[in-house]
Motif scaffolding. Structure first.
Motif, PDB file in Angstrom:
ATOM      1  N   THR A   4       0.870  -1.188   0.000  1.00 12.69           N
ATOM      2  CA  THR A   4       0.000   0.000   0.000  1.00 12.69           C
ATOM      3  C   THR A   4       0.901   1.230   0.000  1.00 12.69           C
ATOM      4  O   THR A   4       2.115   1.112   0.104  1.00 12.69           O
ATOM      5  CB  THR A   4      -0.900   0.035   1.247  1.00 12.69           C
ATOM      6  N   ARG A   5       0.283   2.401  -0.087  1.00 15.11           N
ATOM      7  CA  ARG A   5       1.124   3.600  -0.043  1.00 15.11           C
ATOM      8  C   ARG A   5       0.431   4.751   0.669  1.00 15.11           C
ATOM      9  O   ARG A   5      -0.802   4.859   0.720  1.00 15.11           O
ATOM     10  CB  ARG A   5       1.616   3.967  -1.420  1.00 15.11           C
ATOM     11  N   PHE A   6       1.268   5.618   1.232  1.00 16.75           N
ATOM     12  CA  PHE A   6       0.801   6.888   1.793  1.00 16.75           C
ATOM     13  C   PHE A   6       1.555   7.925   0.969  1.00 16.75           C
ATOM     14  O   PHE A   6       2.781   7.853   0.865  1.00 16.75           O
ATOM     15  CB  PHE A   6       1.159   6.961   3.278  1.00 16.75           C
ATOM     16  N   ALA A   7       0.801   8.853   0.342  1.00 16.24           N
ATOM     17  CA  ALA A   7       1.422   9.739  -0.655  1.00 16.24           C
ATOM     18  C   ALA A   7       1.135  11.214  -0.377  1.00 16.24           C
ATOM     19  O   ALA A   7       0.425  11.876  -1.141  1.00 16.24           O
ATOM     20  CB  ALA A   7       0.919   9.339  -2.037  1.00 16.24           C
ATOM     21  N   PRO A   8       1.663  11.752   0.720  1.00 16.94           N
ATOM     22  CA  PRO A   8       1.362  13.149   1.048  1.00 16.94           C
ATOM     23  C   PRO A   8       2.132  14.145   0.170  1.00 16.94           C
ATOM     24  O   PRO A   8       3.183  13.809  -0.379  1.00 16.94           O
ATOM     25  CB  PRO A   8       1.826  13.266   2.500  1.00 16.94           C
ATOM     26  N   SER A   9       1.578  15.338   0.055  1.00 11.86           N
ATOM     27  CA  SER A   9       2.280  16.434  -0.631  1.00 11.86           C
ATOM     28  C   SER A   9       2.840  17.350   0.453  1.00 11.86           C
ATOM     29  O   SER A   9       2.092  17.750   1.352  1.00 11.86           O
ATOM     30  CB  SER A   9       1.294  17.227  -1.497  1.00 11.86           C
ATOM     31  N   PRO A  10       4.116  17.689   0.371  1.00 12.65           N
ATOM     32  CA  PRO A  10       4.707  18.541   1.423  1.00 12.65           C
ATOM     33  C   PRO A  10       4.353  20.016   1.247  1.00 12.65           C
ATOM     34  O   PRO A  10       5.211  20.858   1.021  1.00 12.65           O
ATOM     35  CB  PRO A  10       6.208  18.277   1.289  1.00 12.65           C
ATOM     36  N   ILE A  35       6.597  10.872  -1.663  1.00 14.64           N
ATOM     37  CA  ILE A  35       6.468  12.319  -1.487  1.00 14.64           C
ATOM     38  C   ILE A  35       6.002  12.922  -2.815  1.00 14.64           C
ATOM     39  O   ILE A  35       6.713  12.855  -3.819  1.00 14.64           O
ATOM     40  CB  ILE A  35       7.831  12.944  -1.051  1.00 14.64           C
ATOM     41  N   GLU A  36       4.805  13.499  -2.803  1.00 11.44           N
ATOM     42  CA  GLU A  36       4.225  14.033  -4.040  1.00 11.44           C
ATOM     43  C   GLU A  36       4.514  15.530  -4.121  1.00 11.44           C
ATOM     44  O   GLU A  36       3.698  16.368  -3.714  1.00 11.44           O
ATOM     45  CB  GLU A  36       2.729  13.718  -4.086  1.00 11.44           C
ATOM     46  N   ASP A  37       5.704  15.813  -4.638  1.00 12.10           N
ATOM     47  CA  ASP A  37       6.200  17.193  -4.581  1.00 12.10           C
ATOM     48  C   ASP A  37       6.418  17.810  -5.957  1.00 12.10           C
ATOM     49  O   ASP A  37       7.413  18.497  -6.184  1.00 12.10           O
ATOM     50  CB  ASP A  37       7.511  17.227  -3.770  1.00 12.10           C
ATOM     51  N   SER A 186       1.216  16.150 -14.390  1.00 10.85           N
ATOM     52  CA  SER A 186       0.126  16.498 -13.474  1.00 10.85           C
ATOM     53  C   SER A 186      -0.124  15.350 -12.500  1.00 10.85           C
ATOM     54  O   SER A 186       0.355  14.231 -12.707  1.00 10.85           O
ATOM     55  CB  SER A 186      -1.163  16.760 -14.265  1.00 10.85           C
ATOM     56  N   TYR A 187      -0.909  15.634 -11.481  1.00  6.35           N
ATOM     57  CA  TYR A 187      -1.240  14.635 -10.463  1.00  6.35           C
ATOM     58  C   TYR A 187      -1.669  13.289 -11.081  1.00  6.35           C
ATOM     59  O   TYR A 187      -1.132  12.242 -10.745  1.00  6.35           O
ATOM     60  CB  TYR A 187      -2.340  15.187  -9.533  1.00  6.35           C
ATOM     61  N   HIS A 188      -2.671  13.352 -11.995  1.00  7.33           N
ATOM     62  CA  HIS A 188      -3.212  12.100 -12.539  1.00  7.33           C
ATOM     63  C   HIS A 188      -2.127  11.250 -13.204  1.00  7.33           C
ATOM     64  O   HIS A 188      -2.081  10.038 -13.041  1.00  7.33           O
ATOM     65  CB  HIS A 188      -4.306  12.386 -13.579  1.00  7.33           C
ATOM     66  N   CYS A 190       1.292  11.395 -12.787  1.00  7.34           N
ATOM     67  CA  CYS A 190       2.359  10.946 -11.870  1.00  7.34           C
ATOM     68  C   CYS A 190       1.883   9.798 -10.977  1.00  7.34           C
ATOM     69  O   CYS A 190       2.599   8.813 -10.778  1.00  7.34           O
ATOM     70  CB  CYS A 190       2.819  12.101 -10.987  1.00  7.34           C
ATOM     71  N   VAL A 191       0.676   9.926 -10.450  1.00 11.96           N
ATOM     72  CA  VAL A 191       0.159   8.904  -9.541  1.00 11.96           C
ATOM     73  C   VAL A 191       0.007   7.564 -10.267  1.00 11.96           C
ATOM     74  O   VAL A 191       0.367   6.519  -9.736  1.00 11.96           O
ATOM     75  CB  VAL A 191      -1.191   9.379  -8.953  1.00 11.96           C
ATOM     76  N   THR A 192      -0.505   7.616 -11.488  1.00 13.53           N
ATOM     77  CA  THR A 192      -0.708   6.371 -12.237  1.00 13.53           C
ATOM     78  C   THR A 192       0.632   5.710 -12.535  1.00 13.53           C
ATOM     79  O   THR A 192       0.804   4.501 -12.333  1.00 13.53           O
ATOM     80  CB  THR A 192      -1.447   6.672 -13.566  1.00 13.53           C
ATOM     81  N   THR A 204      -4.497   2.915  -1.240  1.00 13.87           N
ATOM     82  CA  THR A 204      -5.329   3.384  -0.124  1.00 13.87           C
ATOM     83  C   THR A 204      -5.265   4.906  -0.112  1.00 13.87           C
ATOM     84  O   THR A 204      -4.183   5.482  -0.155  1.00 13.87           O
ATOM     85  CB  THR A 204      -4.774   2.849   1.210  1.00 13.87           C
ATOM     86  N   ARG A 205      -6.407   5.537  -0.092  1.00 14.69           N
ATOM     87  CA  ARG A 205      -6.442   7.006  -0.023  1.00 14.69           C
ATOM     88  C   ARG A 205      -7.851   7.437   0.343  1.00 14.69           C
ATOM     89  O   ARG A 205      -8.784   6.628   0.357  1.00 14.69           O
ATOM     90  CB  ARG A 205      -5.999   7.630  -1.346  1.00 14.69           C
ATOM     91  N   GLY A 206      -7.992   8.744   0.604  1.00 16.55           N
ATOM     92  CA  GLY A 206      -9.275   9.270   1.046  1.00 16.55           C
ATOM     93  C   GLY A 206     -10.327   9.232  -0.061  1.00 16.55           C
ATOM     94  O   GLY A 206     -10.002   9.240  -1.252  1.00 16.55           O
ATOM     95  N   ASP A 208     -12.170  11.455  -1.082  1.00 14.25           N
ATOM     96  CA  ASP A 208     -12.230  12.664  -1.914  1.00 14.25           C
ATOM     97  C   ASP A 208     -11.563  12.413  -3.274  1.00 14.25           C
ATOM     98  O   ASP A 208     -11.771  13.185  -4.210  1.00 14.25           O
ATOM     99  CB  ASP A 208     -11.596  13.877  -1.209  1.00 14.25           C
ATOM    100  N   LEU A 209     -10.756  11.340  -3.362  1.00  8.38           N
ATOM    101  CA  LEU A 209     -10.083  11.034  -4.630  1.00  8.38           C
ATOM    102  C   LEU A 209     -10.726   9.849  -5.344  1.00  8.38           C
ATOM    103  O   LEU A 209     -10.183   9.326  -6.309  1.00  8.38           O
ATOM    104  CB  LEU A 209      -8.584  10.775  -4.377  1.00  8.38           C
ATOM    105  N   PHE A 210     -11.914   9.465  -4.878  1.00  8.29           N
ATOM    106  CA  PHE A 210     -12.602   8.314  -5.475  1.00  8.29           C
ATOM    107  C   PHE A 210     -12.760   8.482  -6.999  1.00  8.29           C
ATOM    108  O   PHE A 210     -12.380   7.613  -7.787  1.00  8.29           O
ATOM    109  CB  PHE A 210     -13.974   8.134  -4.812  1.00  8.29           C
TER     110      PHE A 210
HETATM  111  N1  GLU Z   1      -0.769  13.715  -2.797  1.00  9.35           N
HETATM  112  C1  GLU Z   1      -2.180  13.634  -2.581  1.00  9.35           C
HETATM  113  C2  GLU Z   1      -2.555  14.424  -1.338  1.00  9.35           C
HETATM  114  O1  GLU Z   1      -1.695  14.753  -0.553  1.00  9.35           O
HETATM  115  C3  GLU Z   1      -2.666  12.212  -2.404  1.00  9.35           C
HETATM  116  C4  GLU Z   1      -2.689  11.495  -3.699  1.00  9.35           C
HETATM  117  C5  GLU Z   1      -3.167  10.039  -3.669  1.00  9.35           C
HETATM  118  O2  GLU Z   1      -3.237   9.435  -2.606  1.00  9.35           O
HETATM  119  O3  GLU Z   1      -3.435   9.538  -4.758  1.00  9.35           O
HETATM  120  O4  GLU Z   1      -3.711  14.737  -1.188  1.00  9.35           O
END
Ligand code: GLU
Length: 279
Positions: A4-10, A35-37, A186-188, A190-192, A204-206, A208-210
């Motif tokens: 799984t991953r946790f992908a926060p933006s700093p 780190i999504e920077d 862009s986000y879409h 890079c994440v893919t 795994t993520r919130g 709001d990104l469904f």
């Molecule tokens: N970097 C995103 C955020 O901090 C999360 C992206 C993801 O989990 O796909 O909200």
């Protein structure tokens, strides 16, 4: 166990919502940190350091070295070239104001999960006009030709372990931006690319990104990448019932720590809050 991953933006200090998300990821599998920077104007080194400090304090471990998106431009560029070779990208010279004007002028404009759907202004430019405007140094973003992509890759499915099987409806978003004028990806995108490169088995993520997952599923198909499982968790809400956010200064983990709250108490709060948000 799935990775799984946790992908926060700093872009700010972590708050309780992030603690809930990181704990969720670490309970569901072997968690990696990413780190999504990519948004260099909003990211700060001290916030990245803060992420490592807060996770260590919470007792959440992850393998090193940690992947940082700002070090992966070559990979994103490669994915963009592939999409371009497939004829699924087009340059968009519109400014925000141009789009707003066009959308307002259209009367009823469709609204997607990210706001008004792009009206397609630059999709039909001739290749001569594109080349001339590029040669003249006009700034442009790269957008996905959504209608053509969906035509070629119809009936895609993905699985969310909370809501079950989903049929991808990326067309809700219209021609999404895959490279920005000021950021070459862009986000879409890079994440893919990164979820595949890091061999994530369960994203795994919130929740709001469904909806964003519809776009990611389509990009996986176009780029020939595997499709992981998904688990979109409920979001913690503040007193006002709204999602906790960095912007409104939701209690940061750092501030809580400094005021004497223990990591065990934060873990317990997140459990309680998690239950409350499901009621
Ligand atoms: N970097 C995103 C955020 O901090 C999360 C992206 C993801 O989990 O796909 O909200």
């Amino acid at each position: 166990m799935a990775r799984t991953r946790f992908a926060p933006s700093p872009t700010g200090w972590l708050h309780l919502g992030h603690a809930a998300s990181a704990l969720y990821a670490s309970r569901r599998g072997e968690m990696v940190l990413r780190i999504e920077d990519i948004d260099r104007s909003r990211c700060r080194a001290e916030f990245e350091t803060g992420i490592y400090e807060d996770l260590a304090w919470l007792g959440i471990t992850f393998p090193t070295p940690v992947v940082r998106q700002s070090e992966r431009w070559a990979e994103y560029e490669c994915a963009l070239s592939r999409l371009s070779e497939e004829g699924l990208l087009f340059p968009c010279f519109c400014t925000r104001a141009d789009i707003k004007r066009e959308v307002e002028g259209a009367g009823v404009a469709p609204h997607g999960p990210d706001g008004p759907v792009y009206p397609g202004t630059c999709r039909s430019l001739s290749s001569q006009e594109r080349s001339e405007r590029m040669a003249a140094g006009e700034a442009y973003a790269l957008r996905l030709d959504m209608a053509e992509s969906v035509r070629r890759f119809a009936s895609l499915l993905w699985h969310d372990d909370v809501r079950g099987e989903q049929r991808a409806v990326p067309e809700l978003f219209g021609d999404v931006v895959l490279a920005r004028k000021d950021t070459p990806a862009s986000y879409h995108l890079c994440v893919t690319v990164d979820d595949a490169a890091q061999e994530i088995g369960l994203v795994t993520r919130g929740e709001d990104l469904f909806e964003a997952t519809h776009v990611h599923r389509l990009l996986q198909a176009v780029l020939g990448l595997p499709t992981p499982g998904y688990s979109h968790h409920r979001l913690l809400t503040g007193e006002d019932g709204k999602k906790l956010s960095k912007r409104d200064g939701a209690a940061t983990l750092r501030a809580m720590r400094e005021s004497g709250v223990s990591a065990a108490e934060v873990r317990a709060m997140v459990e309680v809050e998690g239950r409350r948000s499901k009621e």
